[in-house]
Scaffold this motif. Structure first.
Motif, PDB file in Angstrom:
ATOM      1  N   ILE A  36       0.844  -1.205   0.000  1.00 46.88           N
ATOM      2  CA  ILE A  36       0.000   0.000   0.000  1.00 46.88           C
ATOM      3  C   ILE A  36       0.875   1.249   0.000  1.00 46.88           C
ATOM      4  CG2 ILE A  36      -1.569   1.377   1.442  1.00 46.88           C
ATOM      5  CD1 ILE A  36      -3.064  -0.772  -0.010  1.00 46.88           C
ATOM      6  N   ILE A  37       1.926   1.242   0.802  1.00 48.36           N
ATOM      7  CA  ILE A  37       2.842   2.388   0.842  1.00 48.36           C
ATOM      8  C   ILE A  37       3.527   2.550  -0.508  1.00 48.36           C
ATOM      9  CG2 ILE A  37       4.979   3.250   1.886  1.00 48.36           C
ATOM     10  CD1 ILE A  37       3.904   1.943   4.545  1.00 48.36           C
ATOM     11  N   LEU A  38       3.940   1.438  -1.116  1.00 45.57           N
ATOM     12  CA  LEU A  38       4.540   1.495  -2.450  1.00 45.57           C
ATOM     13  C   LEU A  38       3.572   2.140  -3.450  1.00 45.57           C
ATOM     14  CD1 LEU A  38       6.839   0.702  -4.442  1.00 45.57           C
ATOM     15  CD2 LEU A  38       5.637  -1.482  -4.728  1.00 45.57           C
ATOM     16  N   CYS A  39       2.319   1.729  -3.409  1.00 42.72           N
ATOM     17  CA  CYS A  39       1.312   2.319  -4.308  1.00 42.72           C
ATOM     18  C   CYS A  39       1.127   3.801  -4.033  1.00 42.72           C
ATOM     19  CB  CYS A  39      -0.021   1.590  -4.177  1.00 42.72           C
ATOM     20  SG  CYS A  39      -0.030  -0.017  -4.980  1.00 42.72           S
ATOM     21  N   VAL A  46       2.383   8.075 -11.494  1.00 42.25           N
ATOM     22  CA  VAL A  46       1.376   7.757 -12.514  1.00 42.25           C
ATOM     23  C   VAL A  46       0.670   9.036 -12.967  1.00 42.25           C
ATOM     24  CG1 VAL A  46      -0.808   6.564 -12.937  1.00 42.25           C
ATOM     25  CG2 VAL A  46       1.006   5.404 -11.697  1.00 42.25           C
ATOM     26  N   LEU A  47       0.323   9.882 -12.024  1.00 45.85           N
ATOM     27  CA  LEU A  47      -0.417  11.107 -12.353  1.00 45.85           C
ATOM     28  C   LEU A  47       0.435  12.132 -13.101  1.00 45.85           C
ATOM     29  CD1 LEU A  47      -2.435  11.494  -9.037  1.00 45.85           C
ATOM     30  CD2 LEU A  47      -3.227  10.572 -11.235  1.00 45.85           C
ATOM     31  N   MET A  48       1.743  12.160 -12.816  1.00 43.38           N
ATOM     32  CA  MET A  48       2.616  13.159 -13.444  1.00 43.38           C
ATOM     33  C   MET A  48       3.306  12.660 -14.711  1.00 43.38           C
ATOM     34  SD  MET A  48       4.285  15.070 -10.116  1.00 43.38           S
ATOM     35  CE  MET A  48       5.422  13.764  -9.829  1.00 43.38           C
ATOM     36  N   ALA A  49       3.285  11.375 -14.942  1.00 44.19           N
ATOM     37  CA  ALA A  49       3.994  10.817 -16.096  1.00 44.19           C
ATOM     38  C   ALA A  49       3.354  11.299 -17.394  1.00 44.19           C
ATOM     39  CB  ALA A  49       3.980   9.296 -16.033  1.00 44.19           C
ATOM     40  N   ASN A  50       4.199  11.573 -18.358  1.00 44.85           N
ATOM     41  CA  ASN A  50       3.735  12.006 -19.683  1.00 44.85           C
ATOM     42  C   ASN A  50       3.467  10.758 -20.525  1.00 44.85           C
ATOM     43  OD1 ASN A  50       3.083  13.536 -21.888  1.00 44.85           O
ATOM     44  ND2 ASN A  50       5.218  13.917 -22.468  1.00 44.85           N
ATOM     45  N   VAL A  51       2.314  10.137 -20.241  1.00 48.09           N
ATOM     46  CA  VAL A  51       1.946   8.891 -20.917  1.00 48.09           C
ATOM     47  C   VAL A  51       0.486   8.987 -21.357  1.00 48.09           C
ATOM     48  CG1 VAL A  51       3.613   7.481 -19.631  1.00 48.09           C
ATOM     49  CG2 VAL A  51       1.319   7.789 -18.720  1.00 48.09           C
ATOM     50  N   SER A  52       0.107   8.065 -22.219  1.00 46.15           N
ATOM     51  CA  SER A  52      -1.280   8.043 -22.692  1.00 46.15           C
ATOM     52  C   SER A  52      -2.203   7.546 -21.574  1.00 46.15           C
ATOM     53  CB  SER A  52      -1.406   7.118 -23.905  1.00 46.15           C
ATOM     54  OG  SER A  52      -1.255   5.766 -23.503  1.00 46.15           O
ATOM     55  N   LEU A  54      -4.157   4.985 -21.701  1.00 40.96           N
ATOM     56  CA  LEU A  54      -4.039   3.536 -21.599  1.00 40.96           C
ATOM     57  C   LEU A  54      -2.794   3.154 -20.804  1.00 40.96           C
ATOM     58  CD1 LEU A  54      -5.013   0.711 -22.282  1.00 40.96           C
ATOM     59  CD2 LEU A  54      -3.797   0.891 -24.463  1.00 40.96           C
ATOM     60  N   GLU A  55      -1.691   3.825 -21.056  1.00 43.47           N
ATOM     61  CA  GLU A  55      -0.466   3.536 -20.308  1.00 43.47           C
ATOM     62  C   GLU A  55      -0.650   3.888 -18.831  1.00 43.47           C
ATOM     63  OE1 GLU A  55       2.989   4.154 -23.678  1.00 43.47           O
ATOM     64  OE2 GLU A  55       2.061   5.937 -22.772  1.00 43.47           O
ATOM     65  N   ARG A  56      -1.310   4.989 -18.559  1.00 40.10           N
ATOM     66  CA  ARG A  56      -1.592   5.377 -17.174  1.00 40.10           C
ATOM     67  C   ARG A  56      -2.438   4.292 -16.492  1.00 40.10           C
ATOM     68  NH1 ARG A  56      -2.505  10.460 -17.951  1.00 40.10           N
ATOM     69  NH2 ARG A  56      -0.505  11.091 -17.116  1.00 40.10           N
ATOM     70  N   ALA A  57      -3.438   3.802 -17.207  1.00 36.76           N
ATOM     71  CA  ALA A  57      -4.283   2.740 -16.655  1.00 36.76           C
ATOM     72  C   ALA A  57      -3.464   1.473 -16.388  1.00 36.76           C
ATOM     73  CB  ALA A  57      -5.435   2.439 -17.605  1.00 36.76           C
ATOM     74  N   MET A  58      -2.526   1.150 -17.274  1.00 38.67           N
ATOM     75  CA  MET A  58      -1.690  -0.034 -17.071  1.00 38.67           C
ATOM     76  C   MET A  58      -0.771   0.140 -15.861  1.00 38.67           C
ATOM     77  SD  MET A  58      -0.809  -1.013 -21.019  1.00 38.67           S
ATOM     78  CE  MET A  58       0.325  -2.308 -20.569  1.00 38.67           C
ATOM     79  N   PHE A  60      -1.295   2.107 -13.204  1.00 44.34           N
ATOM     80  CA  PHE A  60      -2.150   2.052 -12.021  1.00 44.34           C
ATOM     81  C   PHE A  60      -2.701   0.642 -11.811  1.00 44.34           C
ATOM     82  CE2 PHE A  60      -6.262   2.696  -9.864  1.00 44.34           C
ATOM     83  CZ  PHE A  60      -5.795   3.288  -8.705  1.00 44.34           C
ATOM     84  N   GLY A  61      -3.134   0.015 -12.884  1.00 42.79           N
ATOM     85  CA  GLY A  61      -3.737  -1.316 -12.794  1.00 42.79           C
ATOM     86  C   GLY A  61      -2.790  -2.373 -12.271  1.00 42.79           C
ATOM     87  N   THR A  62      -1.538  -2.339 -12.710  1.00 45.49           N
ATOM     88  CA  THR A  62      -0.594  -3.348 -12.219  1.00 45.49           C
ATOM     89  C   THR A  62      -0.285  -3.134 -10.745  1.00 45.49           C
ATOM     90  OG1 THR A  62       1.292  -2.058 -13.069  1.00 45.49           O
ATOM     91  CG2 THR A  62       0.457  -3.865 -14.461  1.00 45.49           C
TER      92      THR A  62
END
Length: 118
Positions: A36-39, A46-52, A54-58, A60-62
């Motif tokens: 949980i702390i790692l997440c 995840v929120l600041m990354a310059n990604v699409s 779908l990539e953001r969902a991947m 967060f999802g993993t």
């Protein structure tokens, strides 16, 4: 057993028991707290990354998948311990496979994060 509650009441009671399970995992399972702390640390990435999207969902999802697998592993261990604390090869195998599932989910998470962010 036939559930006595239906509709929204059943959903609210189920949610209540889910919160009890999360609270128990937080109090009793060090690995759950660590993940949980790692997440919590990785969520801003995840929120600041310059990604699409779908990539953001991947990403967060993993991370969430690791939490899900850890909860299932903890539940499996609790059931095995409830059956008996004496050593039995099948009990050991069940616990080892649950632990392996957590490891595989962590490796998947690391692979996805490396592929997307690098």
């Amino acid at each position: 057993m036939v559930p006595s509650r239906k509709g929204l009441a059943r959903i609210l009671y189920a949610a209540r028991y889910s919160v009890f399970g999360l609270r128990h995992a937080w109090k009793q399972e060090a690995a759950f707290r660590q993940e949980i702390i790692l997440c919590a640390v990785l969520l801003p990435v995840v929120l600041m990354a310059n990604v699409s999207g779908l990539e953001r969902a991947m990403l967060f999802g993993t991370a969430i998948l690791v939490i899900i697998v850890e909860l299932l592993n903890s539940a499996l261990e609790a059931v095995v311990d409830r059956i008996g604390l004496e050593f039995h090869p099948l009990s050991g195998s069940a616990k080892d496979m649950g632990s392996a599932a957590v490891l595989v989910s962590l490796v998947l998470m690391a692979g996805v994060w490396l592929c997307i962010l690098l």
